[in-house]
Design a protein around this motif. Sequence first.
Motif, PDB file in Angstrom:
ATOM      1  N   ARG A  99       0.853  -1.190   0.000  1.00  0.00           N
ATOM      2  CA  ARG A  99       0.000   0.000   0.000  1.00  0.00           C
ATOM      3  C   ARG A  99       0.885   1.235   0.000  1.00  0.00           C
ATOM      4  N   PHE A 100       0.699   2.065  -1.003  1.00  0.00           N
ATOM      5  CA  PHE A 100       1.467   3.300  -1.152  1.00  0.00           C
ATOM      6  C   PHE A 100       0.960   4.344  -0.165  1.00  0.00           C
ATOM      7  N   THR A 101       1.858   5.033   0.520  1.00  0.00           N
ATOM      8  CA  THR A 101       1.499   6.186   1.336  1.00  0.00           C
ATOM      9  C   THR A 101       2.439   7.323   0.964  1.00  0.00           C
ATOM     10  N   GLY A 102       1.959   8.537   1.126  1.00  0.00           N
ATOM     11  CA  GLY A 102       2.773   9.703   0.831  1.00  0.00           C
ATOM     12  C   GLY A 102       2.141  10.568  -0.251  1.00  0.00           C
ATOM     13  N   ALA A 103       2.885  11.585  -0.645  1.00  0.00           N
ATOM     14  CA  ALA A 103       2.404  12.531  -1.655  1.00  0.00           C
ATOM     15  C   ALA A 103       2.439  11.887  -3.035  1.00  0.00           C
ATOM     16  N   PHE A 104       1.495  12.299  -3.886  1.00  0.00           N
ATOM     17  CA  PHE A 104       1.452  11.797  -5.257  1.00  0.00           C
ATOM     18  C   PHE A 104       1.021  12.913  -6.191  1.00  0.00           C
ATOM     19  N   ARG A 105       1.334  12.736  -7.455  1.00  0.00           N
ATOM     20  CA  ARG A 105       0.896  13.656  -8.516  1.00  0.00           C
ATOM     21  C   ARG A 105       0.787  12.846  -9.789  1.00  0.00           C
ATOM     22  N   ARG A 106      -0.335  12.973 -10.445  1.00  0.00           N
ATOM     23  CA  ARG A 106      -0.578  12.252 -11.706  1.00  0.00           C
ATOM     24  C   ARG A 106      -1.046  13.263 -12.733  1.00  0.00           C
ATOM     25  N   VAL A 107      -0.487  13.219 -13.923  1.00  0.00           N
ATOM     26  CA  VAL A 107      -0.878  14.144 -14.985  1.00  0.00           C
ATOM     27  C   VAL A 107      -1.418  13.361 -16.168  1.00  0.00           C
ATOM     28  N   VAL A 108      -2.411  13.947 -16.813  1.00  0.00           N
ATOM     29  CA  VAL A 108      -3.043  13.346 -17.980  1.00  0.00           C
ATOM     30  C   VAL A 108      -3.153  14.418 -19.048  1.00  0.00           C
ATOM     31  N   GLU A 109      -2.646  14.132 -20.224  1.00  0.00           N
ATOM     32  CA  GLU A 109      -2.758  15.060 -21.343  1.00  0.00           C
ATOM     33  C   GLU A 109      -4.169  14.967 -21.909  1.00  0.00           C
ATOM     34  N   LEU A 110      -4.832  16.110 -22.003  1.00  0.00           N
ATOM     35  CA  LEU A 110      -6.199  16.147 -22.523  1.00  0.00           C
ATOM     36  C   LEU A 110      -6.191  16.442 -24.016  1.00  0.00           C
ATOM     37  N   PRO A 111      -7.211  15.962 -24.740  1.00  0.00           N
ATOM     38  CA  PRO A 111      -7.288  16.293 -26.171  1.00  0.00           C
ATOM     39  C   PRO A 111      -7.602  17.780 -26.353  1.00  0.00           C
ATOM     40  N   GLN A 112      -7.321  18.298 -27.528  1.00  0.00           N
ATOM     41  CA  GLN A 112      -7.549  19.719 -27.803  1.00  0.00           C
ATOM     42  C   GLN A 112      -9.024  20.086 -27.754  1.00  0.00           C
ATOM     43  N   THR A 113      -9.892  19.099 -27.862  1.00  0.00           N
ATOM     44  CA  THR A 113     -11.330  19.378 -27.828  1.00  0.00           C
ATOM     45  C   THR A 113     -11.840  19.620 -26.412  1.00  0.00           C
ATOM     46  N   ALA A 114     -11.015  19.396 -25.388  1.00  0.00           N
ATOM     47  CA  ALA A 114     -11.433  19.598 -23.998  1.00  0.00           C
ATOM     48  C   ALA A 114     -11.591  21.081 -23.695  1.00  0.00           C
ATOM     49  N   ASP A 115     -12.635  21.414 -22.934  1.00  0.00           N
ATOM     50  CA  ASP A 115     -12.899  22.789 -22.524  1.00  0.00           C
ATOM     51  C   ASP A 115     -12.546  22.933 -21.051  1.00  0.00           C
ATOM     52  N   PRO A 116     -11.472  23.645 -20.715  1.00  0.00           N
ATOM     53  CA  PRO A 116     -11.051  23.756 -19.315  1.00  0.00           C
ATOM     54  C   PRO A 116     -12.031  24.526 -18.435  1.00  0.00           C
ATOM     55  N   ASP A 117     -12.993  25.202 -19.043  1.00  0.00           N
ATOM     56  CA  ASP A 117     -14.002  25.931 -18.270  1.00  0.00           C
ATOM     57  C   ASP A 117     -15.177  25.045 -17.881  1.00  0.00           C
ATOM     58  N   LYS A 118     -15.231  23.834 -18.385  1.00  0.00           N
ATOM     59  CA  LYS A 118     -16.333  22.907 -18.095  1.00  0.00           C
ATOM     60  C   LYS A 118     -15.787  21.659 -17.407  1.00  0.00           C
ATOM     61  N   VAL A 119     -15.426  21.802 -16.143  1.00  0.00           N
ATOM     62  CA  VAL A 119     -14.850  20.688 -15.395  1.00  0.00           C
ATOM     63  C   VAL A 119     -15.653  20.460 -14.122  1.00  0.00           C
ATOM     64  N   GLN A 120     -15.959  19.213 -13.853  1.00  0.00           N
ATOM     65  CA  GLN A 120     -16.632  18.830 -12.617  1.00  0.00           C
ATOM     66  C   GLN A 120     -15.849  17.665 -12.023  1.00  0.00           C
ATOM     67  N   ALA A 121     -15.724  17.654 -10.692  1.00  0.00           N
ATOM     68  CA  ALA A 121     -15.024  16.559 -10.021  1.00  0.00           C
ATOM     69  C   ALA A 121     -15.791  16.179  -8.764  1.00  0.00           C
ATOM     70  N   ARG A 122     -15.867  14.860  -8.524  1.00  0.00           N
ATOM     71  CA  ARG A 122     -16.486  14.378  -7.287  1.00  0.00           C
ATOM     72  C   ARG A 122     -15.731  13.138  -6.830  1.00  0.00           C
ATOM     73  N   TYR A 123     -15.702  12.958  -5.533  1.00  0.00           N
ATOM     74  CA  TYR A 123     -14.996  11.830  -4.933  1.00  0.00           C
ATOM     75  C   TYR A 123     -16.019  10.969  -4.214  1.00  0.00           C
ATOM     76  N   GLU A 124     -16.040   9.695  -4.578  1.00  0.00           N
ATOM     77  CA  GLU A 124     -17.045   8.792  -4.032  1.00  0.00           C
ATOM     78  C   GLU A 124     -16.482   7.378  -3.983  1.00  0.00           C
ATOM     79  N   ASN A 125     -16.556   6.755  -2.800  1.00  0.00           N
ATOM     80  CA  ASN A 125     -16.119   5.367  -2.621  1.00  0.00           C
ATOM     81  C   ASN A 125     -14.692   5.110  -3.108  1.00  0.00           C
ATOM     82  N   GLY A 126     -13.786   6.059  -2.854  1.00  0.00           N
ATOM     83  CA  GLY A 126     -12.393   5.870  -3.242  1.00  0.00           C
ATOM     84  C   GLY A 126     -12.077   6.197  -4.687  1.00  0.00           C
ATOM     85  N   CYS A 127     -13.073   6.692  -5.425  1.00  0.00           N
ATOM     86  CA  CYS A 127     -12.866   7.039  -6.837  1.00  0.00           C
ATOM     87  C   CYS A 127     -13.069   8.532  -7.043  1.00  0.00           C
TER      88      CYS A 127
END
Length: 146
Positions: A99-127
């Motif tokens: 089991r990993f513990t500590g700080a993490f950072r993950r990056v994902v390259e988005l396609p050019q069609t992505a709109d950075p003004d339309k983002v929603q995030a929710r955390y539920e059941n570990g996801c």
Amino acid sequence: MSDLYSGTDLFSEFDRLQRHMASLFNTFPSSLRASRFGTFPAVNIGATDDAIEIVAFAPGVDAAGLDVSIDKGVLSISGERKPSRQDLSDDTRVYAQERFTGAFRRVVELPQTADPDKVQARYENGCLMITVGRRESSKPRAISVQ
């Protein structure tokens, strides 16, 4: 023959060199989306006509400690996973700890069609579920013929 021939099979040497180079570069991701096994958090990425869907599997992470940002077409997920409250006693010898513990950072390259003004995030059941809307100009639309 030539003075360059050293008595070894030249093709075997090239094959050995190619295998050696491949083993050196197999540990590095080929892009921002590719990663080595064990990268945290693991992600699933999919798309609909209206949005890009990212699910980051981050069990044991406090939702308030998650940071999600987009900059120049790159989605960044960072945070910290603290050790579990079920710490082992001082006299326990650990044989394996996966089991990993500590700080993490993950990056994902988005396609050019992505709109950075339309983002929603929710955390539920570990996801951590992130929805990034698409730009209106990139969405499929019907064109009437006159």
